[in-house]
Motif scaffolding. Structure first.
Motif, PDB file in Angstrom:
ATOM      1  N   ALA A 109      14.911  25.998  35.141  1.00 25.69           N
ATOM      2  CA  ALA A 109      15.861  26.234  34.051  1.00 25.69           C
ATOM      3  C   ALA A 109      15.105  26.673  32.815  1.00 25.69           C
ATOM      4  N   TRP A 110      15.729  27.543  32.042  1.00 28.14           N
ATOM      5  CA  TRP A 110      15.113  27.976  30.785  1.00 28.14           C
ATOM      6  C   TRP A 110      14.959  26.795  29.835  1.00 28.14           C
ATOM      7  N   HIS A 111      13.863  26.804  29.103  1.00 27.77           N
ATOM      8  CA  HIS A 111      13.673  25.875  27.989  1.00 27.77           C
ATOM      9  C   HIS A 111      12.707  26.516  27.017  1.00 27.77           C
ATOM     10  N   TRP A 112      12.838  26.180  25.727  1.00 26.44           N
ATOM     11  CA  TRP A 112      11.883  26.712  24.755  1.00 26.44           C
ATOM     12  C   TRP A 112      10.510  26.083  24.928  1.00 26.44           C
ATOM     13  N   ALA A 113      10.440  24.911  25.545  1.00 29.28           N
ATOM     14  CA  ALA A 113       9.162  24.245  25.795  1.00 29.28           C
ATOM     15  C   ALA A 113       8.485  24.887  27.016  1.00 29.28           C
ATOM     16  N   PRO A 114       7.181  24.648  27.196  1.00 27.27           N
ATOM     17  CA  PRO A 114       6.450  25.338  28.265  1.00 27.27           C
ATOM     18  C   PRO A 114       6.956  25.049  29.679  1.00 27.27           C
ATOM     19  N   VAL A 115       7.386  23.817  29.965  1.00 22.46           N
ATOM     20  CA  VAL A 115       7.796  23.472  31.331  1.00 22.46           C
ATOM     21  C   VAL A 115       9.252  23.879  31.528  1.00 22.46           C
ATOM     22  N   GLN A 116       9.469  24.848  32.397  1.00 26.42           N
ATOM     23  CA  GLN A 116      10.788  25.463  32.584  1.00 26.42           C
ATOM     24  C   GLN A 116      11.548  24.797  33.735  1.00 26.42           C
ATOM     25  N   THR A 117      11.908  23.545  33.551  1.00 27.87           N
ATOM     26  CA  THR A 117      12.697  22.818  34.535  1.00 27.87           C
ATOM     27  C   THR A 117      13.791  22.034  33.840  1.00 27.87           C
ATOM     28  N   VAL A 118      14.774  21.630  34.624  1.00 29.96           N
ATOM     29  CA  VAL A 118      15.842  20.782  34.086  1.00 29.96           C
ATOM     30  C   VAL A 118      15.265  19.456  33.607  1.00 29.96           C
ATOM     31  N   GLY A 119      14.195  19.001  34.256  1.00 30.29           N
ATOM     32  CA  GLY A 119      13.580  17.739  33.847  1.00 30.29           C
ATOM     33  C   GLY A 119      13.134  17.740  32.397  1.00 30.29           C
ATOM     34  N   THR A 120      12.745  18.908  31.879  1.00 25.51           N
ATOM     35  CA  THR A 120      12.384  18.991  30.467  1.00 25.51           C
ATOM     36  C   THR A 120      13.568  18.619  29.591  1.00 25.51           C
ATOM     37  N   SER A 121      14.765  19.019  29.994  1.00 30.39           N
ATOM     38  CA  SER A 121      15.957  18.653  29.223  1.00 30.39           C
ATOM     39  C   SER A 121      16.326  17.181  29.409  1.00 30.39           C
ATOM     40  N   TYR A 122      16.050  16.610  30.568  1.00 31.87           N
ATOM     41  CA  TYR A 122      16.237  15.166  30.721  1.00 31.87           C
ATOM     42  C   TYR A 122      15.463  14.444  29.608  1.00 31.87           C
ATOM     43  N   ARG A 123      14.203  14.793  29.510  1.00 36.31           N
ATOM     44  CA  ARG A 123      13.325  14.100  28.555  1.00 36.31           C
ATOM     45  C   ARG A 123      13.693  14.421  27.113  1.00 36.31           C
ATOM     46  N   ARG A 124      13.810  15.722  26.809  1.00 40.43           N
ATOM     47  CA  ARG A 124      14.072  16.146  25.433  1.00 40.43           C
ATOM     48  C   ARG A 124      15.400  15.604  24.915  1.00 40.43           C
ATOM     49  N   GLN A 125      16.420  15.602  25.756  1.00 41.54           N
ATOM     50  CA  GLN A 125      17.728  15.142  25.296  1.00 41.54           C
ATOM     51  C   GLN A 125      17.800  13.623  25.178  1.00 41.54           C
ATOM     52  N   ALA A 126      16.993  12.895  25.922  1.00 45.93           N
ATOM     53  CA  ALA A 126      16.907  11.450  25.703  1.00 45.93           C
ATOM     54  C   ALA A 126      16.362  11.162  24.316  1.00 45.93           C
ATOM     55  N   HIS A 127      15.325  11.901  23.914  1.00 46.88           N
ATOM     56  CA  HIS A 127      14.744  11.686  22.589  1.00 46.88           C
ATOM     57  C   HIS A 127      15.641  12.237  21.486  1.00 46.88           C
ATOM     58  N   GLU A 128      16.326  13.330  21.755  1.00 45.67           N
ATOM     59  CA  GLU A 128      17.273  13.872  20.775  1.00 45.67           C
ATOM     60  C   GLU A 128      18.356  12.842  20.470  1.00 45.67           C
ATOM     61  N   ALA A 129      18.903  12.241  21.528  1.00 50.28           N
ATOM     62  CA  ALA A 129      19.942  11.237  21.335  1.00 50.28           C
ATOM     63  C   ALA A 129      19.392  10.001  20.627  1.00 50.28           C
ATOM     64  N   LEU A 130      18.177   9.597  20.961  1.00 51.21           N
ATOM     65  CA  LEU A 130      17.575   8.421  20.330  1.00 51.21           C
ATOM     66  C   LEU A 130      17.410   8.624  18.823  1.00 51.21           C
TER      67      LEU A 130
END
Length: 269
Positions: A109-130
């Motif tokens: 999956a596209w992401h602005w961060a280097p790792v282009q996987t859905v897992g990057t959004s798992y992590r990033r969105q957990a911290h965004e919500a926090l």
């Protein structure tokens, strides 16, 4: 580099649910016009719509993977009432969790961060919500503790992704001679970083970069130039500019700390 701070992907997904639920609970009874301390241009209503929009965007990005976001896609219209904002948040937050769960972390999956996987959004969105849950609680003056394990990974993400990381192909990182150790005293963990300068011009945007940056590195086996220490929660909130330096201690070479602080002082919403 302390990679053991990362959490299992199902735990990130649980945190998106938990932190989003708390965010919504706090803002449901908050004055819509209350100012957000860390983002004083925002009201509680603006904060509510911000996270709703972020979660809408990433739900759509995961749903349309692996294509990058379409600039022509119509964004949702901001509701006119606070009840409408709450309802929109409920819809977009539920959609994000459903899309992440359906895709799984390994999907491309596209992401602005280097790792282009859905897992990057798992992590990033957990911290965004926090972080925005903390914003909501500070706005409503009812702050509760941050989860220590999530906060510890938040410190690593901030240093390794948000404020730092490898130089892009068009740039170069000039490291200083300083090695700074960040101690998470309640997690028995340390993260080593080298502050320096990122130089280069982004060919897509034409933006010239010549500013502070840092890279997470392995323990060099030498004494650190400076040490920044605190609990994971205190460090995470401080690095996000959501808390002052209370609870964080600094020792060592002032020049090394200044170089570190320059790299982590960029504004983040």
């Amino acid at each position: 580099m302390t990679l053991s701070l990362a959490l299992p992907y199902p735990v990130y997904l649980d945190h998106i649910r938990i932190e989003s639920r708390r965010f919504r609970e706090v803002l449901a009874t908050c004055d819509p016009d209350a100012r957000v301390p860390a983002c004083p241009d925002w009201t509680a209503a603006d904060l509510l719509w911000h996270l709703a929009g972020v979660q809408w965007f990433w739900a759509r990005t995961v749903r349309t993977r692996p294509a990058p976001p379409s600039e022509s896609a119509l964004e949702p219209e901001r509701p006119a009432t606070y009840d409408g904002l709450l309802a929109a948040f409920d819809e977009h937050s539920a959609s994000l969790v459903a899309e992440l769960e359906a895709a799984g972390p390994d999907a491309e999956a596209w992401h602005w961060a280097p790792v282009q996987t859905v897992g990057t959004s798992y992590r990033r969105q957990a911290h965004e919500a926090l972080v925005h849950r903390l914003d909501a609680e500070q706005t409503a003056r009812c702050v509760t503790p941050l989860d220590p394990a999530l906060a510890a990974d938040g410190v690593l993400e901030l240093l390794d992704v948000m404020y730092g990381g490898d130089a892009p192909p068009w740039g170069r990182f000039d490291a200083s001679g300083h090695a700074v150790r960040v101690d998470l005293v309640d997690r028995d963990a340390s993260i080593w970083v080298r502050p320096g300068t990122l130089l280069g011009t982004d060919p897509e945007t034409g933006t010239k970069h010549d500013g502070p940056h840092l890279q997470v590195v392995d323990d060099p086996g030498t004494d650190p130039s400076a040490v920044v220490a605190g609990t994971a929660a205190d460090l995470d909130a401080w690095l996000w500019n959501r808390r002052d330096v209370t609870g964080v201690t600094v020792s060592g070479d002032p020049a090394a700390y200044d170089a570190f602080r320059a790299a982590v002082s960029q504004p983040l919403d």
